[in-house]
Design a protein around this motif. Structure first.
Motif, PDB file in Angstrom:
ATOM      1  N   CYS A 203       0.821  -1.219   0.000  1.00 12.66           N
ATOM      2  CA  CYS A 203       0.000   0.000   0.000  1.00 12.66           C
ATOM      3  C   CYS A 203       0.852   1.265   0.000  1.00 12.66           C
ATOM      4  O   CYS A 203       0.351   2.351  -0.308  1.00 12.66           O
ATOM      5  CB  CYS A 203      -0.918   0.028   1.221  1.00 12.66           C
ATOM      6  N   PRO A 225      -1.353  12.441   0.565  1.00 11.41           N
ATOM      7  CA  PRO A 225      -1.210  11.410  -0.464  1.00 11.41           C
ATOM      8  C   PRO A 225      -1.898  11.742  -1.776  1.00 11.41           C
ATOM      9  O   PRO A 225      -2.950  12.379  -1.803  1.00 11.41           O
ATOM     10  CB  PRO A 225      -1.856  10.186   0.193  1.00 11.41           C
ATOM     11  N   LEU A 227      -3.851  10.051  -4.089  1.00  8.88           N
ATOM     12  CA  LEU A 227      -4.601   8.801  -4.175  1.00  8.88           C
ATOM     13  C   LEU A 227      -4.954   8.419  -5.610  1.00  8.88           C
ATOM     14  O   LEU A 227      -5.316   7.268  -5.870  1.00  8.88           O
ATOM     15  CB  LEU A 227      -5.878   8.900  -3.334  1.00  8.88           C
ATOM     16  N   TYR A 230      -1.682   6.590  -6.344  1.00  8.60           N
ATOM     17  CA  TYR A 230      -1.386   5.540  -5.367  1.00  8.60           C
ATOM     18  C   TYR A 230      -2.668   5.141  -4.626  1.00  8.60           C
ATOM     19  O   TYR A 230      -2.812   5.349  -3.419  1.00  8.60           O
ATOM     20  CB  TYR A 230      -0.323   6.030  -4.388  1.00  8.60           C
ATOM     21  N   PRO A 231      -3.624   4.576  -5.352  1.00  6.51           N
ATOM     22  CA  PRO A 231      -4.941   4.289  -4.758  1.00  6.51           C
ATOM     23  C   PRO A 231      -4.901   3.253  -3.635  1.00  6.51           C
ATOM     24  O   PRO A 231      -5.747   3.283  -2.734  1.00  6.51           O
ATOM     25  CB  PRO A 231      -5.758   3.767  -5.949  1.00  6.51           C
ATOM     26  N   ARG A 234      -5.165   3.946   0.282  1.00  8.04           N
ATOM     27  CA  ARG A 234      -6.421   4.040   1.030  1.00  8.04           C
ATOM     28  C   ARG A 234      -6.547   2.908   2.053  1.00  8.04           C
ATOM     29  O   ARG A 234      -7.217   3.052   3.072  1.00  8.04           O
ATOM     30  CB  ARG A 234      -7.624   3.985   0.079  1.00  8.04           C
TER      31      ARG A 234
END
Length: 496
Positions: A203, A225, A227, A230-231, A234
């Motif tokens: 992650c 972040p 997101l 870089y999902p 979460r």
């Protein structure tokens, strides 16, 4: 907000007053070591260091002790970009602590000094990763101010410790340490720690560029972040704690951490504790170094990005890296042989080799002190044999650092609000009484306007022409999971 929670710790430090804990510590050295060697989550020790002379090591005191000696400060921007502010994107200045104190207080005397290019309202300064054994090499008596023996590590003191001095906003990008576990004592001001368990590694999008032996960085700015890119972040489980003066944070092996100074001036020290698992980790680091140096050195010199962290003086040759790899494998196999022998002969279980607490152990020619967290170059390692505790004694003296969802039930009524400035002493402005290498780096700059707006290290001059960059390839080749598999295959070959 996935980062909108933190553990609030009580200020329970004893400072020699009339409190009941004036002469009695909550854990014996033996019990403290058992806790450290058994804990699999971060926790804060309280009331364990109230008699340590190092509590007087505020920045003003250290300035007097250093008596005009300069140290190197990393300069960063006080801004919240979505990209991490890696050390390769910072400038560096050589300055005294007296000049640093003048700069942080806005005194006019600092205008003409080394900080003159940096507005303290826009920049932070960090003298991080300073090896106490080096900066106080002519004042070795000061090593005894730090007494890690209280945590069950006899003989470990300032010689095996590292010093960190920063201004508000100074931070270390999110990373994990390949070797050991970590004990951190906060001395002046407060620091906020964002910690993530090893299970969150995917992650956090690990990367080895910038390259630094023993540190795996995250591509994610965990406090801001991105997101969209870089999902998976979460799903990350942040454990956030504000560390106060007199408290000691335990960081378990392979826990990710982002650290930021909260107050105008912060001072802390730490020591890395070697573990049995470091033997294989050194093989993995040797493989990583060999691959990264070989591939990055093959790039067109005109297109090289700033891939070496300032802790790495230079890219080592393939020959040296193979020597390092073979040395690490030999040390691992020797350790395995000794372990088997000890298992067969229980009478040898109580023996330990002398502690060295070296976070890095580079086997190369002309190794400098900067190549180490502390300790020596020998290929032997401390073998720590601590029994597992049946139950960790959490309470007011040992407070677990947990996610928000577990905070209420775990910390309970014993936790009180401690994130306010009234926890700090009124003396000395409210405080208790990975140096980086000295080699010149191409990324170093004292130019006022060249600091923070560089492109991400994943980009190259030909990024518009190539879909896959060298760094993209390396991110896959030296992914921790891949390196672990390769290390296992190599070690299996050598066992045959």
């Amino acid at each position: 907000d996935i980062l909108g929670y933190r553990i609030i710790l009580p200020s329970l430090s004893c400072t020699g007053g009339s409190g009941a804990c004036e002469d009695v510590k909550p854990f014996t050295p033996e019990k403290a070591k058992e806790i450290v060697m058994s804990l699999q989550q971060p926790a804060v020790f309280c009331n364990m260091v109230f008699d340590w002379p190092v509590l007087h090591w505020n920045a003003k005191y250290l300035s007097e002790v250093l008596d005009g000696r300069t140290i190197r400060f990393r300069m960063g921007m006080k801004k919240r970009d979505t990209a991490p502010q890696f050390e390769t994107k910072c400038s560096y200045v050589e300055a005294t602590l007296e000049e640093f104190l003048a700069w942080t207080s806005g005194q006019p005397t600092s205008v003409s000094g080394p900080f003159s290019c940096y507005d303290s309202s826009k920049y932070w300064a960090y003298a991080d990763y300073k090896y106490i054994a080096r900066i106080f090499e002519d004042k070795t008596e000061i090593f005894k101010d730090i007494m890690w023996s209280d945590f069950g590590f006899p003989g470990r003191n300032g010689k095996e410790s590292t010093l960190w001095i920063g201004s508000a906003g100074a931070n270390t990008p999110c990373h994990l340490d390949s070797y050991g576990c970590n004990l951190v004592l906060q001395i002046q001001g407060r620091k906020r720690w964002h910690l993530f368990p090893p299970s969150n590694t995917t992650c956090l999008y690990p990367t080895r560029i910038p390259y630094e032996e023993s540190s795996i960085f995250s591509k994610v700015n965990v406090v801001n972040p991105d997101l969209r890119h870089y999902p998976q972040f979460r799903k990350a489980q942040a454990h956030v704690v504000t560390l106060n003066p007199g408290q000691v944070l335990f960081v378990p092996r392979h826990w990710w951490h982002y650290v930021e100074s909260v107050d105008p001036i912060t001072v802390s020290i730490n020591s890395w504790i070697e573990l049995d698992a470091d033997h294989k980790a050194r093989v993995e680091e040797a493989i990583t170094r060999t691959v990264v140096c070989a591939i990055k050195s093959a790039e067109n010199p005109s297109q090289l990005d700033a891939w070496l962290n300032p802790t790495e003086v230079e890219a080592t040759s393939h020959e040296i890296n193979l020597q390092y790899l073979n040395g690490a494998i030999s040390a691992y196999l020797e350790y395995q042989t000794v372990t088997v022998s000890e298992d067969r002969d229980p009478s040898t279980h109580g023996t330990e080799k002398e502690a060295s607490s070296c976070k890095r152990r580079k086997i190369q020619v002309n190794t400098k002190p900067e190549d180490y967290k502390s300790g020596t170059q020998e290929a032997d390692f401390t073998v720590v044999k601590a029994k597992k505790l049946e139950k960790i004694p959490f309470g007011v003296h040992l407070i677990p650092v947990l996610p928000q969802s577990q905070e209420a039930s775990s910390v309970g009524a014993g936790a009180v609000e401690s994130d306010s400035r009234d926890l700090l002493s009124e003396n000395e402005g409210g405080h208790f009484g990975k140096s980086r290498c000295t080699g010149k780096q191409s990324v170093m700059s004292n130019d006022c306007e060249t600091l923070a707006d560089q492109t991400d290290s994943d980009s190259t001059a030909n990024s518009s022409q190539m879909a896959i960059s060298t760094n993209d390839l390396l991110d896959c080749l030296v992914n921790p999971q891949v390196i672990s598999l390769v290390a296992g295959l190599l070690l299996e070959r050598e066992r045959v």
